[in-house]
Design a protein around this motif. Sequence first.
Motif, PDB file in Angstrom:
ATOM      1  N   TYR A  65      51.212  36.991  38.818  1.00 51.82           N
ATOM      2  CA  TYR A  65      49.977  37.266  39.557  1.00 51.82           C
ATOM      3  C   TYR A  65      48.779  36.931  38.670  1.00 51.82           C
ATOM      4  CZ  TYR A  65      52.939  40.078  42.656  1.00 51.82           C
ATOM      5  OH  TYR A  65      53.920  40.514  43.516  1.00 51.82           O
ATOM      6  N   TYR A  66      47.658  36.642  39.297  1.00 57.65           N
ATOM      7  CA  TYR A  66      46.385  36.480  38.592  1.00 57.65           C
ATOM      8  C   TYR A  66      45.403  37.493  39.147  1.00 57.65           C
ATOM      9  CZ  TYR A  66      47.391  32.285  35.875  1.00 57.65           C
ATOM     10  OH  TYR A  66      47.908  31.404  34.971  1.00 57.65           O
ATOM     11  N   GLY A  67      44.739  38.189  38.231  1.00 60.83           N
ATOM     12  CA  GLY A  67      43.726  39.154  38.630  1.00 60.83           C
ATOM     13  C   GLY A  67      42.630  39.200  37.590  1.00 60.83           C
ATOM     14  N   SER A  68      41.632  40.019  37.819  1.00 59.91           N
ATOM     15  CA  SER A  68      40.520  40.128  36.889  1.00 59.91           C
ATOM     16  C   SER A  68      41.015  40.569  35.514  1.00 59.91           C
ATOM     17  CB  SER A  68      39.488  41.131  37.410  1.00 59.91           C
ATOM     18  OG  SER A  68      38.482  41.351  36.439  1.00 59.91           O
ATOM     19  N   CYS A  69      40.504  39.916  34.467  1.00 58.06           N
ATOM     20  CA  CYS A  69      40.921  40.245  33.095  1.00 58.06           C
ATOM     21  C   CYS A  69      40.481  41.651  32.690  1.00 58.06           C
ATOM     22  CB  CYS A  69      40.343  39.225  32.112  1.00 58.06           C
ATOM     23  SG  CYS A  69      40.979  37.544  32.343  1.00 58.06           S
ATOM     24  N   THR A  70      39.593  42.267  33.489  1.00 55.28           N
ATOM     25  CA  THR A  70      39.119  43.617  33.147  1.00 55.28           C
ATOM     26  C   THR A  70      39.985  44.694  33.771  1.00 55.28           C
ATOM     27  OG1 THR A  70      37.615  43.593  35.054  1.00 55.28           O
ATOM     28  CG2 THR A  70      36.749  42.799  32.946  1.00 55.28           C
TER      29      THR A  70
ATOM     30  N   THR B 269      38.670  30.434  37.457  1.00 57.54           N
ATOM     31  CA  THR B 269      38.808  30.476  38.922  1.00 57.54           C
ATOM     32  C   THR B 269      40.148  31.103  39.279  1.00 57.54           C
ATOM     33  OG1 THR B 269      39.712  28.231  38.930  1.00 57.54           O
ATOM     34  CG2 THR B 269      37.333  28.463  39.269  1.00 57.54           C
ATOM     35  N   ILE B 270      40.188  31.749  40.404  1.00 66.70           N
ATOM     36  CA  ILE B 270      41.411  32.368  40.872  1.00 66.70           C
ATOM     37  C   ILE B 270      42.403  31.294  41.283  1.00 66.70           C
ATOM     38  CG2 ILE B 270      40.695  32.536  43.270  1.00 66.70           C
ATOM     39  CD1 ILE B 270      42.657  35.189  41.290  1.00 66.70           C
ATOM     40  N   ILE B 271      43.656  31.518  40.981  1.00 62.36           N
ATOM     41  CA  ILE B 271      44.680  30.566  41.369  1.00 62.36           C
ATOM     42  C   ILE B 271      44.811  30.598  42.890  1.00 62.36           C
ATOM     43  CG2 ILE B 271      47.100  29.922  41.093  1.00 62.36           C
ATOM     44  CD1 ILE B 271      45.415  29.640  38.567  1.00 62.36           C
ATOM     45  N   ASN B 272      44.867  29.386  43.508  1.00 61.62           N
ATOM     46  CA  ASN B 272      44.920  29.312  44.975  1.00 61.62           C
ATOM     47  C   ASN B 272      46.108  30.089  45.510  1.00 61.62           C
ATOM     48  OD1 ASN B 272      42.622  27.717  45.105  1.00 61.62           O
ATOM     49  ND2 ASN B 272      43.779  25.804  44.923  1.00 61.62           N
ATOM     50  N   GLN B 273      47.255  29.873  44.902  1.00 61.40           N
ATOM     51  CA  GLN B 273      48.447  30.600  45.328  1.00 61.40           C
ATOM     52  C   GLN B 273      48.420  31.975  44.655  1.00 61.40           C
ATOM     53  OE1 GLN B 273      52.043  28.452  44.715  1.00 61.40           O
ATOM     54  NE2 GLN B 273      53.385  30.052  45.512  1.00 61.40           N
ATOM     55  N   ARG B 274      48.524  33.008  45.396  1.00 60.74           N
ATOM     56  CA  ARG B 274      48.347  34.360  44.877  1.00 60.74           C
ATOM     57  C   ARG B 274      49.370  34.686  43.800  1.00 60.74           C
ATOM     58  NH1 ARG B 274      44.519  37.913  43.732  1.00 60.74           N
ATOM     59  NH2 ARG B 274      45.263  40.057  43.804  1.00 60.74           N
TER      60      ARG B 274
ATOM     61  N   ASP C   4      32.288  34.910  28.749  1.00 60.14           N
ATOM     62  CA  ASP C   4      32.326  35.636  30.025  1.00 60.14           C
ATOM     63  C   ASP C   4      33.764  35.946  30.454  1.00 60.14           C
ATOM     64  OD1 ASP C   4      29.543  35.547  30.197  1.00 60.14           O
ATOM     65  OD2 ASP C   4      29.595  33.603  31.205  1.00 60.14           O
ATOM     66  N   ILE C   5      34.563  36.457  29.521  1.00 60.20           N
ATOM     67  CA  ILE C   5      35.948  36.756  29.859  1.00 60.20           C
ATOM     68  C   ILE C   5      36.031  37.835  30.941  1.00 60.20           C
ATOM     69  CG2 ILE C   5      36.189  38.502  28.044  1.00 60.20           C
ATOM     70  CD1 ILE C   5      39.101  37.520  27.730  1.00 60.20           C
ATOM     71  N   ASP C   6      34.987  38.669  31.038  1.00 63.68           N
ATOM     72  CA  ASP C   6      34.987  39.714  32.064  1.00 63.68           C
ATOM     73  C   ASP C   6      34.941  39.124  33.466  1.00 63.68           C
ATOM     74  OD1 ASP C   6      35.043  41.518  30.026  1.00 63.68           O
ATOM     75  OD2 ASP C   6      32.897  41.973  30.079  1.00 63.68           O
ATOM     76  N   ARG C   7      34.510  37.876  33.579  1.00 62.28           N
ATOM     77  CA  ARG C   7      34.453  37.224  34.895  1.00 62.28           C
ATOM     78  C   ARG C   7      35.621  36.261  35.101  1.00 62.28           C
ATOM     79  NH1 ARG C   7      28.001  35.560  35.260  1.00 62.28           N
ATOM     80  NH2 ARG C   7      27.158  37.675  34.866  1.00 62.28           N
ATOM     81  N   MET C   8      36.580  36.293  34.203  1.00 58.87           N
ATOM     82  CA  MET C   8      37.712  35.367  34.302  1.00 58.87           C
ATOM     83  C   MET C   8      38.942  36.086  34.849  1.00 58.87           C
ATOM     84  SD  MET C   8      37.146  33.266  30.721  1.00 58.87           S
ATOM     85  CE  MET C   8      38.038  31.799  31.201  1.00 58.87           C
ATOM     86  N   TYR C   9      39.983  35.294  35.111  1.00 55.47           N
ATOM     87  CA  TYR C   9      41.204  35.821  35.708  1.00 55.47           C
ATOM     88  C   TYR C   9      42.366  35.612  34.741  1.00 55.47           C
ATOM     89  CZ  TYR C   9      38.287  35.701  39.863  1.00 55.47           C
ATOM     90  OH  TYR C   9      37.253  35.890  40.754  1.00 55.47           O
ATOM     91  N   CYS C  10      43.178  36.656  34.587  1.00 55.06           N
ATOM     92  CA  CYS C  10      44.302  36.623  33.634  1.00 55.06           C
ATOM     93  C   CYS C  10      45.611  36.892  34.370  1.00 55.06           C
ATOM     94  CB  CYS C  10      44.103  37.664  32.538  1.00 55.06           C
ATOM     95  SG  CYS C  10      42.643  37.373  31.501  1.00 55.06           S
ATOM     96  N   ALA C  11      46.716  36.429  33.742  1.00 54.88           N
ATOM     97  CA  ALA C  11      48.035  36.525  34.380  1.00 54.88           C
ATOM     98  C   ALA C  11      48.731  37.815  33.978  1.00 54.88           C
ATOM     99  CB  ALA C  11      48.880  35.328  33.977  1.00 54.88           C
ATOM    100  N   HIS C  12      49.326  38.468  34.975  1.00 55.95           N
ATOM    101  CA  HIS C  12      50.207  39.601  34.706  1.00 55.95           C
ATOM    102  C   HIS C  12      51.466  39.410  35.530  1.00 55.95           C
ATOM    103  CE1 HIS C  12      48.937  41.445  38.564  1.00 55.95           C
ATOM    104  NE2 HIS C  12      47.739  40.961  38.246  1.00 55.95           N
TER     105      HIS C  12
END
Length: 276
Positions: free
Chosen positions: A247-252, A205-210, A233-241
């Motif tokens: 920030y959290y965004g799509s792992c793809t 899930t996306i982190i509430n705080q952007r 389903d890592i393609d549907r998950m969110y990763c930190a950069h």
Amino acid sequence: MSEEQVTYAELNFQDSSQIQNTQEFDQVGLKAPPAASHVWRQRTLALTLLCLLLLIGLGVLGSMFYLTSKTEKEKLKKLQNFKKELQRNVSLQLMYNVDSFEKIRNLSITLQELTTKLCYELHKREPEHKCKPCPKEWIWHGDSCYITFNNYSTWQMSHMTCSVHNASLLKIKNKSVLRERQKHKEFVKSLSFNYFWLGLSPTPTIINQRYKKLDETIISSDWFTGNTNDLNDIDRMYCAHVNSYLYYGSCTEGKHTVCEKLANPVKTESILMSEK
């Protein structure tokens, strides 16, 4: 000769024979007892001598046993005293060895620290100096080595790239490093580009705080330590950069890659040798 004379003569002969036999019997009966008494006397004397010899033998054996037992006890006592002395000496030696080992250990740590500091000074003048504890083209900072890749990759591909180099995606776990003149943070800012993946575990899930400040998430226990093949389903998950913020965004998405691994100890001989 008349019959009376014959009879009288026979009687006289018989009487004389009986008298002679009686005398012989009396003589034998009187002589027998002295012979038996003499034999028993000899046997008694022999038994008495045998008993005396046995008593003497027992006395000798008893004396020998007593002396032997006393000697063995003295030897045992000496051995026990020697054992105690040996144990005491061993204990003292162990204490001395432990103390010496601790001193050597402290000297070794001090020498390693001085060697590392000297190598770092040489490294600032000559980035690829032989004493550098990181592989060629890797950046040395603190006790870690870093390398950057300018190409854009997904989080999973970046993770695999670091694994190939026996490293991991950048993990900033030590909050005190950031607060100590923000050395680590400044190092992160000094990298040649922005927006690179962090080694935090992907989240479904996306982190509430952007975004959050970088030093607010350092203590997180979500640093990734597993295998990307275990993620569903890592393609549907969110990763930190990260840049200056997290920030959290799509792992793809495509981001830069920064890999990190522990630096090797600096070797003293690498500084002493003049060859670079």
